[in-house]
Design an enzyme around this catalytic site. Structure first.
Site, short mmCIF file in Angstrom:
data_model
loop_
_atom_site.label_atom_id
_atom_site.label_comp_id
_atom_site.label_asym_id
_atom_site.label_seq_id
_atom_site.Cartn_x
_atom_site.Cartn_y
_atom_site.Cartn_z
CG ASP A 159 62.07 127.50 120.60
OD1 ASP A 159 62.78 127.94 121.60
OD2 ASP A 159 61.60 128.40 119.77
CD GLU A 188 61.77 128.72 125.40
OE1 GLU A 188 62.87 129.12 126.07
OE2 GLU A 188 61.53 128.82 124.19
#
Length: 470
Positions: A159, A188
């Protein structure tokens, strides 16, 4: 009664830090209450004990041994059924920086602090992890290794990895691959503003992809090109009629998204994930006047593009059965983290509807076709450049690609892929020879639906994939 503590000074990386050590002989139990001062997002995404399995699904969450054993049983059962397990890891921030254990022991060490003495907040969750500090890096590396070693996790989805430095990510990949060479890493890679505590460090962002060759990134480039920009939900994408995105889709199909991706092995190609609207909801929101049949065609065209593109395909659970997230008032739910099961659950009974069943089978056919054709899975830009040719002279917005046979173990003599997002049928000239149509507007798979030569007509808002007949 609070636990007794003692205060010391230690030297780390040339700087002195005060540390507060608990009296380890104290057995007094205590409860601690606090109010989180960060954003609502941070209050719902609460990394705190990185190496402890979540207890919500355990039969006895208050017994650590039960949590551990049941987590391991779950992973093993999935493996026994040929299902790999990827863990979402959130090392970029903690639930509450001031109360986090390491910052309690060594104040201000684990989290980044800006020039004003405030916690950096690139994560929008109240704080950013100072991965560039040696002991924080060691903690992250050791933690990922622990999950790979003890729980046999097959992959890690990071993340907001754009807040973690490239040296840390490279060390994670290197150390895990020493004993688990097949573990995959992706995340990400958004570029975010964070107050790095030491000079000379790069963050693991898309523009820095070449600095982390063993790590892949979500391609928001393809996502936004397919269905429209994620933050402008009424804006159309390539599959829904936008007139200026064909070149972007072309680059992504070749595994060269914008100027950040130089190799297909680092591109995670997708149209929807847990964030934002589902694919069908997003298409419906931006094309309110279109028919349900056309919405389904747009959905399937999106899938055909990212399933045949060079890179790594990814789909949200339920996309293959037209998953929607709609609340009781009939509104689309974009951020459903606090929504009830009536919104978030996968509606399995929709498969009783023929239209939904057809989409489900279409996705199955696309997956089977991709698995059967190694030329769709090239791993470097040189092979892509040498073996895939974009076709010129087509109707506006129509894309077509010729893919050589024989490359990367491809058993066919060639593949020809066509994407038509227009509302009108298009005709495309074919290379010499006979071609088996394996994917069209309604069906997908590895068998021939029909055989054609010279040219082919492609229905509106659809894909066609052909294999050269031997």
């Amino acid at each position: 009664m609070p636990i007794e503590t003692k205060r010391y000074m230690i030297l780390l990386e040339g700087n002195e830090y005060p540390i507060i050590m608990p009296n380890i002989y104290s057995t007094e139990k205590f409860e601690k209450e606090f109010t989180y001062s960060g954003s609502d997002l941070g209050a719902t995404y609460t990394p705190e004990n990185y190496n402890v399995p979540e207890g919500s699904y355990s039969t006895d969450p208050y017994n650590g041994a039960v949590r551990v054993s049941e987590m391991k049983q779950m992973v093993k059962t999935l493996h026994d059924n040929q299902i790999s397990v990827i863990m979402d890891v959130v090392y970029n921030h903690v639930y509450n920086a001031s109360d986090f254990c390491v910052n309690q022991i060594v104040p201000g060490y684990f989290s980044r602090v800006d020039a004003d003495g405030k916690y950096s907040n690139g994560s929008d969750c109240g704080n950013d992890t100072a991965s560039e500090r040696s002991m924080v890096r060691k903690y992250i590396v050791d933690s990922v290794k622990y999950w790979a070693d003890e729980y046999h996790i097959d992959g890690f989805r990071f993340d907001l990895v754009g807040l973690i430095d490239t040296e840390t990510i490279n060390e994670v990949v290197t150390e895990v691959h020493k004993t688990h060479p097949d573990v995959i890493f992706y995340g990400e890679g958004w570029t975010m503003d964070t107050a790095v505590t030491k000079d000379g460090y790069k963050m693991t962002t898309q523009p820095n992809s070449t600095d982390v060759p063993g790590f892949a990134f979500f391609s928001d480039t393809l996502r936004d090109a397919l269905k429209g920009h994620v933050f402008y939900t009424t804006r159309k994408g390539y599959v829904s009629g936008a007139a200026d995105l064909a070149d972007t889709v072309k680059g992504c199909f070749l595994g060269q998204a914008d100027d950040w991706c130089t190799t297909p092995s680092q591109s995670i190609n997708y149209a929807s994930c847990h964030d934002n609207m589902t694919l069908l909801d997003r298409i419906t929101k931006s094309t309110p006047g279109a028919s349900k049949e056309d919405h389904i065609r747009m959905n399937n065209l999106s899938a055909a593009i990212y399933m045949t593109a060079q890179g790594i395909p990814f789909l949200q659970a339920g996309e293959e059965m037209l998953r929607a997230k709609i609340d009781a008032s009939g509104d689309f739910v974009e951020n459903s983290y606090n929504s009830p099961d009536s919104v978030n659950s996968i509606k399995w009974d929709t498969l009783e509807d023929e239209a939904y069943q057809n989409v489900y089978n279409y996705y199955k056919g696309l997956i089977a076709f991709r698995k059967a054709h190694a030329a769709l899975r090239l791993t470097n830009a040189a092979d892509v450049h040498a073996n895939i040719t974009s076709v010129d002279g087509l109707d506006e917005n129509v894309l077509a690609f010729r893919i050589n046979g024989g490359v990367n173990g491809e058993t066919s003599d060639g593949i020809f892929v066509i994407f038509n997002p227009n509302k009108a049928e298009t005709s495309v000239a074919l290379p010499d020879g006979a071609w088996d149509v394996c994917v069209n507007a309604d069906h997908a798979g590895t068998g021939a639906l029909t055989t054609v030569a010279d040219s082919v007509s492609v229905e509106p808002i659809s894909a066609m994939v052909l294999v050269k007949k031997k």
